[in-house]
Design a protein around this motif. Sequence first.
Motif, PDB file in Angstrom:
ATOM      1  N   GLN A 165      87.910  28.421  -8.161  1.00  0.00           N
ATOM      2  CA  GLN A 165      87.006  29.521  -8.494  1.00  0.00           C
ATOM      3  C   GLN A 165      86.225  29.996  -7.286  1.00  0.00           C
ATOM      4  O   GLN A 165      85.777  31.138  -7.235  1.00  0.00           O
ATOM      5  N   ASP A 166      86.035  29.125  -6.300  1.00  0.00           N
ATOM      6  CA  ASP A 166      85.273  29.506  -5.105  1.00  0.00           C
ATOM      7  C   ASP A 166      86.104  30.299  -4.112  1.00  0.00           C
ATOM      8  O   ASP A 166      85.580  30.770  -3.103  1.00  0.00           O
ATOM      9  N   ARG A 167      87.384  30.421  -4.355  1.00  0.00           N
ATOM     10  CA  ARG A 167      88.248  31.155  -3.413  1.00  0.00           C
ATOM     11  C   ARG A 167      87.989  32.644  -3.560  1.00  0.00           C
ATOM     12  O   ARG A 167      88.092  33.210  -4.637  1.00  0.00           O
ATOM     13  N   ASP A 168      87.674  33.300  -2.448  1.00  0.00           N
ATOM     14  CA  ASP A 168      87.324  34.716  -2.460  1.00  0.00           C
ATOM     15  C   ASP A 168      88.568  35.556  -2.182  1.00  0.00           C
ATOM     16  O   ASP A 168      89.449  35.168  -1.414  1.00  0.00           O
ATOM     17  N   SER A 177      88.604  24.713 -11.398  1.00  0.00           N
ATOM     18  CA  SER A 177      87.199  24.779 -10.982  1.00  0.00           C
ATOM     19  C   SER A 177      87.074  24.847  -9.464  1.00  0.00           C
ATOM     20  O   SER A 177      86.188  25.531  -8.934  1.00  0.00           O
ATOM     21  N   THR A 183      94.006  22.518  -3.282  1.00  0.00           N
ATOM     22  CA  THR A 183      93.241  23.753  -3.041  1.00  0.00           C
ATOM     23  C   THR A 183      93.144  24.073  -1.551  1.00  0.00           C
ATOM     24  O   THR A 183      93.029  25.243  -1.166  1.00  0.00           O
TER      25      THR A 183
END
Length: 1743
Positions: A1696-1699, A1693, A1655
């Motif tokens: 998912q925090d990647r904007d 999971s 990631t």
Amino acid sequence: MALLELYTEYNRVWIPDAEHVWKSAEIMRNFNLGENVLELLLEDGTEHHLPVDPSKPQLPPLRNPDILVGENDLTALSYLHEPAVLHNLKVRFVESRIIYTYCGIILVAVNPYKQVHVYGDTIIHAYSGQNMGDMDPHIFAVAEEAYKQMARNHKNQSIIVSGESGAGKTVSARYAMRYFAVVSKSGSKTHIEDKVLASNPITEAIGNAKTTRNDNSSRFGKYTEISFDRRYRIIGANMRTYLLEKSRVVFQADNERNYHIFYQMCSCAHMPEFKNLRLLSADKFRYTCMGGDISIEGVDDKKDMEETRKTFSLLGLKEDFQSDVFKVLAAILHLGNVKIRNSGDGKSSVPPGDPHLAVVCELLSVSAEELARWLCHRRIVLAAETVVKPVPEERAVNARDALAKQIYAHLFDCVIKRINTALQVPGQQHAFIGVLDIYGFETFDINSFEQFCINYANEKLQQQFNVHVFKLEQDEYMREDIPWTLIDFYDNQPVIDLIEAKMGILDLLDEECLFPQGTDQSWLQKLFNYLDANPLFEKPRLSNEAFVIQHFADKVEYQCTGFLEKNRDALYEELVDIIRVSKFPFLANFFREEKQSSVTRKGVQVRPARPVLKPTNKQLRTSVGDKFCSSLSLLMETLNVTTPHYVRCIKPNDEKLPFEYDSRRVVQQLRACGVLETIRISAQSYPSRWTYNEFYGRYSILMSHQEADLKDKKQTCKNVLQRLIQDPNQYKFGRTKIFFRAGQVAYLEKLRLDRLRGACVTIQKHVRGWSQRRKYLRMREAAIILQQYIRGKRTIRKTVTAAALKQGWAALVIQRYWRGYRMTQIFQVVRLASITIQAFTRGWIARKRYKKMVEEQKAVILQKYARAWLARRRFQTVRRLVLNVQLSFRVQKLRKKVEEQNKENRGLMERLSSLASSHSHTVDRLQGLEAQLEKSTSQKASVEAREKKAKEDASLTTAQLQKEIHALNLEKQNLGNRFEASTKEAKESFDQIKRNLLEDKEYETRFRKIAENNTAIQRQDHEKEVETLKEEIKRLKEERVGLQRKIEEEGQVNSELQEQVIQLTKHVKVIPELRRDLTNMQNQRNNTDRKMKQQSEQARAKINDITRQLLGGVVEEEVLLGLTPDDSEKIYEVEDLLADFDGLQKATRILENRQKEQRESYETQVEGLKLKADHLQNENSKLQKLFHEKSNLNENIRQEVSRLSSENSVIPELKLQASELQRQKQELEAHVEVQGRELAEKTEEITNILQKKIKEESSQRRHFEEKAEELDELKRELQGRVEELEDENNHLKRQMLMESDAKNKLRQETSRLIADNMDFEEQLDQKDRIIKKLQNQLKSLETSQKAKQTPAPAIPKDYLGMLEYTREDESRLVQNIILDLKPKGVVVNVIPGLPSYILFMCIRHADYLNDEVKLKSLMTAIIDAVKKVIMSHHKDFELLSFWLSNTYQLLNCLKQYSGEEEFLKQNTPRQKNNCLQNFDLSEHRQILSDLAIQIYHQFVSVMEKTLSPAIVPGLLEHESLQGISSMKPTGFRKRSNSIYEDSETHTISSIVQQLSVFHTTMSQHGMEHGLINQAVKQMFFLVGATTLNNIMLRKDMCSCRKGMQIRCNISYLEEWLKEKELQSSNAINTLRPLSQAAWLLQVSKSTDGDAKEITEKCTELNPVQIVKILNSYTPIDDFEKRVTSSFVRKVQSLLQDRDGSSSQLMLDLGYRFQVTFPFCPSSQALELLQVPSSLHLGFLTRI
């Protein structure tokens, strides 16, 4: 090798399982023939003993090696059987999240019950043009195969999509049609492809419904023919439907719904357009609430209704048609709510006040009474009479429902017909592709007539499928020259005969339907009687109302209840008649058309011999089964003449859960859809097929050195196989492939794994031995050292005594102290030296710091003064620009005023010429009068002589004359009376004239005052401009003095100051142009004044003598005073000219300060202007003398002359006064002739009057003398100014003291100018363009004035960098230099960009001639010719490169020589002189820039088309590292007609070579380096995006070793960039997504740390792409591990925090980086260019 020999230890098998159908087990020991048990170890660790019959051992199927699991094609598996297929599908669907899999020619599509990102337009374009099998399985691959075969073989195609309800048939068919719509755009304005796609929402609304298995189940079969023209573009479509489920209109099971359209209408009941339908909620209608739930989760019926209506409109179905459709549908809903009650005795009735019946009749426009009657009655026609019989409630309800079903069926057919009409476009159909969306094999708990027809259709389709598969297998064997042996495959013809043959099920059903009293039980009994002997027909043991048929998929039990009723599809004729007479034409036409069609279906009508009784209720009609058989036969005929492509949709579970796999449900569907039959046919022959190259690459590890050394790979493969597999029947050698029987590939994989395992063991043995030996040597060395120390210690203890120890200890103490002392001494010396060094060092550092601070302080001071000087220079530059703009603007206004004055002068000249002609006549008359006056004068002299003589003789004759005196006195009195009377009369007439003249004089006075005011205003403006120029001169003088002083003081900054002087010269270069403009206007005005003065002199000379003779009694004093303003006005004009002369001298002095080489010429011009000023002064004095002479003229004549010279506007009054003077002259002549003698007596009186007038004239003369003196003083002042300016020019250094005053005045003047010109200051942002235009206008005016006043300038000896041509040669120029020029021809031997230089030199010549028409014509011709060349050669890379380079170079030339400041910085002085002079070509530059962008995009497109075919084979498939990635057994079952044997093999070297060709061509054409960088960056983006997209769509490319190959290939591209010095292009950054994808394939993928690292490092890949690569990761060998599902979920999971991440799987290959054309000046000297003779441009001449 025999299959039995593969049942060895560690191999795995499949055993049956009740829950999972099949489960895996591992063999614990080798199985030998004759054993009765097979020992297995289950996956849960338990042991299992499988019994085996020793005589005929039926061993469980073997499991494929893990390396073969997850293949794209099921036929690529080594062991082909049911558990292998089931497991392969499960691994792909659950673990890899892949929904498509090939099974030979079948595409198996598993419904994911979740939205997947694999259907975008980028995916479509990725599959377009690809061979089937090159990419991952996809519905688009099947569609592309059909489209490609249609185009290549010119044969119609069919795509057969089948599967049970909920498997995704409709979606798959929709995507296939969408693919055709995208890849074959119609190109017409009809957008037929959009209409084809738009038909889906309508057909789904009226033909789809919710069932227990599917929320959007198609309840009808559909075959859509998409028509193509000869260019294979969509030109239309046609739809055929099969077996609509009409019973759903009136009945739905639990948890099911009616057709979607009903619920969509009910959700919009509140809308105004649906008010008249009187709709209610869906739960209020009987036909829509039977299933219970009226809604579907996630479905908005209202929104779907909007979509349906929108597609109606898109297809051209107007609002009226939509309204009729909705009206019929609403009537069906209300018809279902019509209540029918039981009236007893087998009767029924409809309540009279039923509201729904009224609504139905109102909507359908039928009679309510008739409808209510015939719903509950029926007419029976007998031989002699007709009987009306009531029917019971049940049959009445059935009649109502039958009517509703029939109306809906007709409505459905009508809508389909209208859709087909809308999809028809004029044009000839060349070919078509049919998409069949039809129900799959169905078996439910209760199976009725619908399931029977569906399964019958699937039997026919399965038969066609079996024949096609068998034929393909045969073709494959024949193509490879493999001996063909007959393969036994299942033939379902007996089942089809059972259904459709004579005395079959359908035939008996139709026969039973003919009997009015026929029932389902009687029909079933006939089936038992006739078909009992057929082995495929069975009678259930526990039921007498059903029968069983053994279909190809499974046994199905059908309930006979309802078969006859559904087959008859009966509807009472009375109800049909009611509908036919309806006043609603849309509804009535349904049944009228049916009647007509039934009549037309009849052939030749033969009249029977006797009347035939009409059948009861007219039920003798075509049955539903017969219709279905006919339509099915037509469908099969269509499919048989097309090439079929199969898509089998699978429903993975009944709960509609995403990516959940129920093995029992899946295997049931696989058996039913023919997938397993395909596997069985393949397994009976040679299922595994490898090319020789694939086999050699995979199993080269099994070859010996002698076999590997052979150059013939094909023979090597044969030798290896013959050695490894002894049974030759287990494989066959084809022309291009090797065919293996089932299990042989697994055996080869086992051998390969054993060899690799043995090699690993050998490597491990040597490594471990080396490691152990190394460890042993280290331990041995350590032991020897320890032994040495121990032994030494023991030796010391044995040899040393106590005294020796004490002496040794004492020696150690002494040594310690001595060494301490010595170290202390050394430390002190070192410390002292260190302190000394530190002191000197710190002092040096301090001095250095001080020196640096001093330098910094001095630098700050220098910077302060330098920045102040730069700020002042910038301010002065801006101020000069403002003043120049203001001066240019005022000069322009002055020029306009001069032009207007010139126009007025020309008008005055014309009027003066006319007045001069009239004056000539008057002068002639006056000359006659002069002669008479001279005669009278001579007579007067003679009279005086006689008077003197008479006086002398008076004394002598006094006495004699006394008598005569008395008589004379009397006569004198009489004459006096008459003279007084005449004088009085003359005075009265003259007083009248005087009053008129006074009025004219007042008018003239007012007009003269206005003229004086205007003149004064002009003079003030001129004085202001003169003052501005004075201030400019003073400021420039001060700057020049300051520069000279700085030159003397600082010789080292001489060059910098000279550059400043050059810049200042450029800023004031407009002043000499203004000077020339003012000089020209001065000359024009002088010429005009000179002409006017000459005419005035002529008039005054002629009138002078007449005035002296006509003074008496005629001239008035006021008229003489009226001439003074004209003289003063003339004086003001001279002053204005001198003021302009003064301003010109000031401008000349500025130029003399800046341009010393022109000083002498300017001084010569000054002297000439002085002479002109003296000449003007002399003329002014002459003019004063003429005015003195004019004072003696007659008053009327002088008044006319003055008015003529000032206004020239009273010609009629002059003529009248001249005629009046003529009349008075005649009267005076008469008086002179009659009273000649009386004149002597009046001499004294006339003399007195004359003396009085002379006195007045003298006073006027003194006045004019005063004016002349003032003029002389003004002249002397002007001359003094000229001398002062000359003195100042010779002694500039004397003006240094006036610097401060001049600056203050300059600031005041600047503020005043800014205040006066606020509006103009708003336009300062356009100052460059305004100045340029003003300069062009002034230069053109100067050029025209020079052409008029001075001879043509001499031709310079040096070339000017221009090419002269004529307008006639323009077409030849464009033809030779653009249209006929070839990059490979003569251009090879000339300098790059020569055509652009030649064209620009021609443009310069047109600009030099100031010929705007010629310039615009040339620019337009150039642009049009380049466009024509690009359009006609849009695929020629070299020509596009050539003209992109030349267009860019021409654009740079237009910028470099435009004269704009930003483009002149790097120009040489000679190049600055070559700038364009007269025209601003910024608009043409913009057009050229747009043309260059267009050429660039076409240029990039050609490069992309050339490079694209080599990208995937060269960068992705080619193995640049030989031996690293051994080929995995791909085993695609590619279609033979999809494979092209490509003669050219692309490698990474091919890509690099092609890029080098691009770069060499661009460099040869002289393309600018920045533009080459942009093109290379675009190509690298294409390489990276294409490769990454293929990785996303090719599971076989997602392996660790393939990642190594990709990174190696990327390194080759990096080396190429370094070799070509293109690192600055940032092209390598476009490969970062591909590089990260390759890294992702190589990195470890097991732990949480690995997930976090992925990631963090894969920043260029979005989460969808990362997950896709992880799911598609495929191990090459057994040593590699698959990516687990838990690891993929962990990565998801974290992602998912990647904007701001995109959800697109594919990169857009059509993306273009924004192209820029940076300005790059050329150092090429235009004057040195030579035009080669090979260009045939001999008509051009160098200037």
